[in-house]
Design an enzyme around this catalytic site. Structure first.
Site, PDB file in Angstrom:
ATOM      1  N   ASP A   1      -7.390   1.279   7.832  1.00 24.56           N
ATOM      2  CA  ASP A   1      -7.139   1.470   6.405  1.00 24.56           C
ATOM      3  C   ASP A   1      -6.500   0.233   5.790  1.00 24.56           C
ATOM      4  OD1 ASP A   1      -8.248   3.904   6.267  1.00 24.56           O
ATOM      5  OD2 ASP A   1      -6.361   5.043   6.157  1.00 24.56           O
TER       6      ASP A   1
ATOM      7  N   ASP B   1      -3.907  -1.422  10.780  1.00 22.30           N
ATOM      8  CA  ASP B   1      -4.977  -0.483  11.146  1.00 22.30           C
ATOM      9  C   ASP B   1      -6.210  -0.623  10.234  1.00 22.30           C
ATOM     10  OD1 ASP B   1      -4.180   0.570   8.774  1.00 22.30           O
ATOM     11  OD2 ASP B   1      -3.229   2.360   9.624  1.00 22.30           O
TER      12      ASP B   1
ATOM     13  N   ASP C   1      -1.059  -2.538   6.498  1.00 23.03           N
ATOM     14  CA  ASP C   1      -0.985  -2.235   7.930  1.00 23.03           C
ATOM     15  C   ASP C   1      -2.035  -2.955   8.764  1.00 23.03           C
ATOM     16  OD1 ASP C   1       1.177  -0.589   7.873  1.00 23.03           O
ATOM     17  OD2 ASP C   1      -0.009   1.222   7.468  1.00 23.03           O
TER      18      ASP C   1
ATOM     19  N   GLU D   1       0.838  -1.190   0.000  1.00 19.83           N
ATOM     20  CA  GLU D   1       0.000   0.000   0.000  1.00 19.83           C
ATOM     21  C   GLU D   1       0.883   1.254   0.000  1.00 19.83           C
ATOM     22  OE1 GLU D   1      -2.111   0.099   3.632  1.00 19.83           O
ATOM     23  OE2 GLU D   1      -2.913   2.114   3.311  1.00 19.83           O
TER      24      GLU D   1
END
Ligand code: 0RA
Length: 649
Positions: free
Chosen positions: A517, A515, A513, A440
Site C-alpha cells: 500500500d 509495504d 510504509d 499517509e
C-alpha cells in the site's frame, strides 16, 4: 602527454618509435581533454565509449553489409563489440605509409569514415561519430580483430592507443566469415569509474535495434553468472517501437500508422498510435541519436499533425463551421510517436545538445506528414474518427479545466493564504528551511505532528490513495480534494502554470510504509509530481522517506534496520549480537518517538536508515507510470537518481 611519450619510447620496439610519435600526437588531445570528445569522464562519458564502437557497426549495417552485432560486458571489465560486416580494411594505407588502414582508423582522429566508398550518403551521429580512435585513446588496452579475405587479423593497443605491434594475420577466418571485433578496457586513470551499467547498455541497444529494422543486436553480461543473452531484432522497426511503448497502456485502436519519405540527402520515418491516456509521448531521433529536446523534425511533425487533423475533421463534418479548431495539445493527448530522421550533418543544439537544428528537416517532415498522414486518415476512417473524437473530448476538458482553475484561484484569493484545513504548517516562512511531510493516513499524521520540529516541519496527512493522475484529465484532477490540498500546500500552481520559484517548501518528503500500500501511494504521489509539477522533481525538491522494518538494541542504544538485507548485513557484522529484533509496524502504528528516531529528526544518525534503494523507487514509479517506455524511463531514472533524493544527514 609528455609522460606518455616517454613511457612509449621506453617500451616500444625500436622500429615503431618514429611512427608512434605521430600516433601519440594524433590521440594526445583526446587524453588531454576527454570531455571535448565524449562529453564527460563520468558514467555518461564512459558509456559513450560503447556507443561509439557500436555506432561504427551500426553504420556498417546501415550501409547494408551487416545484420548482426554482439555486445558483451566481460567479467574482467572489458567490452567486446562484434559485427558481421565487411571488416575494417586491412591493406596498407596510401597516405600513412607502412600502416594498415585498420591501424589508421584506430589511431587517427576522425579517420573512421574516410574510407567509405561513394554511393549513398554516409550518415553519422554528431556527438558520436568522433571515431573509434577516441575509444582507443581512452582505453588502457584495446584489441582489434578483423575477419576479411579468409584471414583472421589481430592487433593490440595499450595505454591510450599505442600499438604493441602491427596488424598481423593470426590464422584463417572462420568459414567465410567477415567482420570486425573491437574489445576495449577503459582507462581507470581517465574515468571517474569504469564499471558499466548493464541496464543503460541494454536500453540503448534496444533502441538501436528499433531504429534499424531487421538488425539483430545481442547483449550478454558475463560479469554475473547465468545471465542469458538478450536479443533485440525488430522486423517492423519503429512500428514495433511504438507498440512496445504502448504495451502497458490501452491503445485507442490496434493499428500503428507508419510513413516514410526519402529525399536526396535526408530521410524521415514516422510511426504513431494513440492510447486512451492523457499524456503525449513523442520521441525523436536524428541518425539514431535521441533528440530529447526536439527540434526541427518534431516541429515539422507537430505543425502538420495539427493541420491534417483539423482539415480532415472539417472535411468529414465532425468539426462544424462554428467550431473552433482543435489545438495541437488536444490532438496529441494520448499520442505515442517515433520520429526518426537521417541526414548528412546533423546540428545538435541547446545546452544538452539534444535539439536538432537543421532547418530543411522541418520542411521535409512537415510535407511528409501533411501528405502521408492525410492518406492514412482516408484509408483508415474508423481510426481517424476515434482520434478526432478523443481530441474533441480533450478540447472540452481543456476549457473545463480553465474555469476550474480560475475558480481555484478566486477561492484562494478569498481565503487569504488558501491553505488546506488538514495541513499542520510550520512556523518558518522561509521555503529553504521548510519541509513538507506528506503522510499517509490520519493516525500517522498525528504521530508525525508530535515528532516534528514545528518551526521547520509541516505535516500534510492525506487519505489512503490519491487520484491516479495518469488516468484522469486535468479538469477531474482539479476537483479532487487530496490533489487540491497538495496544490495549495505547495503553493506554486499546477501543470503549465506551475512556478517552482513559488514553492513553500524546498523539501517535499513522501513518507509512506514499506509495504504494498505504501509503495502504491508513493507511486501515485511521484506520478502526480512527475506529470503535473515536473520542475519540482527536476529541481531536486522531492524526497522519499520510508520507516525501517526492524529495530534492535546495541547496549542501550536502539538501532534501526531498513529491511531484511540491512538486518542480514548487521548480523554479519555483529555475529555475537544477542538482542531480539523488533519488527516495526507501519507508520500508522508507530509512536512519535519511533517516528522521530527514524524519519524526522535530523540530529539522529538513524535517519539514514529510512532511505530505500534509489533504483527500486525509480523502477517502481517507472513501471506504473511509463510502462515499457524505455526512453522516458531512462530519462526519469537519470532525473530521479539525481533529483528524487533520500533524506540524508
Ligand atoms: C571503412 C571501410 C569499410 C568498412 C569499414 C570502414 C568498417 C568499419 C567498422 C567499424 C566497426 N565495424 C566496421 N565494419 C566496417 C569497407 C571497406 C570495403 O570492404 O570496401
Amino acid at each position: 602527454m609528455a609522460q606518455n611519450s616517454e613511457k612509449k619510447v621506453e617500451t616500444a620496439p625500436p622500429t615503431y618509435e618514429a611512427d608512434d610519435i605521430t600516433v601519440l600526437e594524433g590521440l594526445e588531445p583526446v587524453r588531454k581533454r576527454p570531455g571535448m570528445y565524449i562529453g564527460s569522464t563520468g558514467p555518461t562519458g564512459l558509456h559513450h565509449l560503447i556507443w561509439e564502437v557500436v555506432d561504427n557497426s551500426v553504420d556498417e549495417a546501415m550501409a547494408g553489409h551487416c545484420d548482426r552485432i554482439d555486445v558483451t560486458l566481460l567479467a574482467d571489465g572489458g567490452v567486446r563489440v562484434t559485427d558481421n560486416g565487411r571488416g575494417i580494411p586491412t591493406g596498407i594505407h596510401k597516405k600513412y605509409k607502412g600502416k594498415s588502414a585498420a591501424e589508421v582508423v584506430l589511431t587517427v582522429l576522425h579517420a573512421g569514415g574516410k574510407f567509405g566508398e561513394g554511393g549513398g550518403y554516409k550518415v553519422s551521429g554528431g556527438l558520436h561519430g568522433v571515431g573509434v580512435s577516441v575509444v582507443n585513446a581512452l582505453s588502457r588496452r584495446l584489441k582489434l580483430e578483423i575477419d576479411r579475405d579468409g584471414d583472421h587479423h589481430e592487433m593490440e593497443f595499450a595505454d591510450g592507443g599505442n600499438p604493441t605491434g602491427p596488424l598481423k594475420v593470426t590464422g584463417p577466418a572462420p568459414r567465410g566469415r567477415t567482420g570486425t571485433t573491437v574489445t576495449f578496457w577503459p582507462d581507470g586513470t581517465i574515468f571517474e569509474e569504469i564499471e558499466f551499467r548493464a541496464q543503460t547498455v541494454v536500453e540503448r541497444l534496444q533502441i538501436m535495434a528499433f531504429l534499424n529494422k531487421g538488425l539483430e543486436i545481442r547483449f550478454v553480461d558475463e560479469r554475473s553468472a547465468g545471465k542469458d543473452a538478450q536479443i533485440f531484432k525488430y522486423k517492423d522497426g519503429i512500428v514495433d517501437f511504438v507498440r512496445h511503448l504502448n504495451v502497458s497502456k490501452e491503445s485507442l485502436f490496434r493499428k500503428v500508422a507508419y510513413f516514410e519519405r526519402k529525399e536526396d540527402d535526408m530521410e524521415v520515418e514516422v510511426a504513431l498510435q494513440w492510447n486512451t491516456g492523457f499524456y503525449e509521448s513523442i520521441h525523436s531521433f536524428a541518425n539514431g541519436i535521441s533528440t530529447g529536446d526536439g527540434g526541427m523534425h518534431e516541429d515539422g511533425f507537430r505543425t502538420a499533425l495539427t493541420t491534417v487533423t483539423n482539415k480532415y475533421a472539417r472535411l468529414k463534418g465532425t468539426l462544424k463551421e462554428k467550431d473552433d479548431n482543435l489545438l495541437g495539445e488536444d490532438i496529441r493527448e494520448g499520442l505515442t510517436a517515433i520520429i526518426s530522421v537521417r541526414l548528412q550533418e546533423p546540428q545538435f543544439e541547446g545546452q544538452t545538445k539534444g535539439k536538432l537544428g537543421n532547418t530543411p528537416v522541418r520542411s521535409l517532415v512537415q510535407r511528409a506528414t501533411n501528405e502521408k498522414l492525410a492518406e492514412w486518415f482516408e484509408e483508415n476512417p474508423r481510426e481517424a474518427n476515434q482520434i478526432i473524437q478523443k481530441s474533441i473530448m480533450a478540447a472540452r476538458a481543456r476549457v473545463a479545466a480553465r474555469s476550474a482553475r480560475d475558480l481555484t484561484r478566486r477561492k484562494s484569493a478569498l481565503d487569504g493564504a488558501g491553505l488546506p484545513g488538514k495541513l499542520v504548517d510550520c512556523s518558518s516562512r522561509d521555503p529553504r528551511q521548510s519541509e513538507l511531510f506528506i503522510v499517509e493516513g490520519n493516525s500517522a499524521g498525528g504521530s508525525a505532528k508530535d515528532a516534528r520540529d514545528p518551526k521547520t516541519q509541516a505535516i500534510l496527512p492525506i487519505r489512503g490513495k490519491i487520484l491516479n493522475v495518469e488516468r484522469a484529465r486535468i479538469d477531474k484532477m482539479l476537483k479532487n480534494t487530496e490533489i487540491q490540498a497538495l496544490i495549495s500546500a505547495i503553493g506554486a500552481g499546477l501543470a503549465d502554470d506551475f512556478d517552482v520559484s513559488k514553492i513553500r517548501y524546498h523539501k517535499i518528503i513522501i513518507l509512506a510504509d514499506a509495504d504494498v500500500d505504501g509503495s502504491h501511494i508513493r507511486t501515485l504521489l511521484l506520478t502526480f509530481f512527475f506529470r503535473q509539477m515536473k520542475a519540482l522533481v527536476e529541481g531536486g525538491f522531492v524526497y522519499v522517506a520510508q520507516p525501517p522494518l526492524y529495530s534492535t538494541l546495541v547496549g542501550k542504544e536502539k538501532i534501526y534496520l531498513k529491511d531484511d538485507a540491512a538486518k542480514a548485513a548487521f548480523l554479519a557484522e555483529h555475529p555475537n549480537h544477542k538482542s531480539d529484533f523488533q519488527r516495526l509496524k507501519g507508520l500508522g502504528e508507530m509512536d512519535f518517538g519511533e517516528l522521530k528516531d527514524t524519519t524526522m529528526d535530523r540530529g539522529q544518525r538513524s535517519l539514514l536508515q529510512v532511505a530505500v534503494e534509489q533504483a527500486a523507487i525509480a523502477d517502481e514509479v517507472c513501471s506504473v507510470l511509463m510502462g515499457e517506455d524505455v526512453e522516458l524511463r531512462r530519462n526519469f531514472i537519470q532525473t530521479n537518481a539525481k533529483d528524487v533524493r533520500f533524506l540524508d544527514i
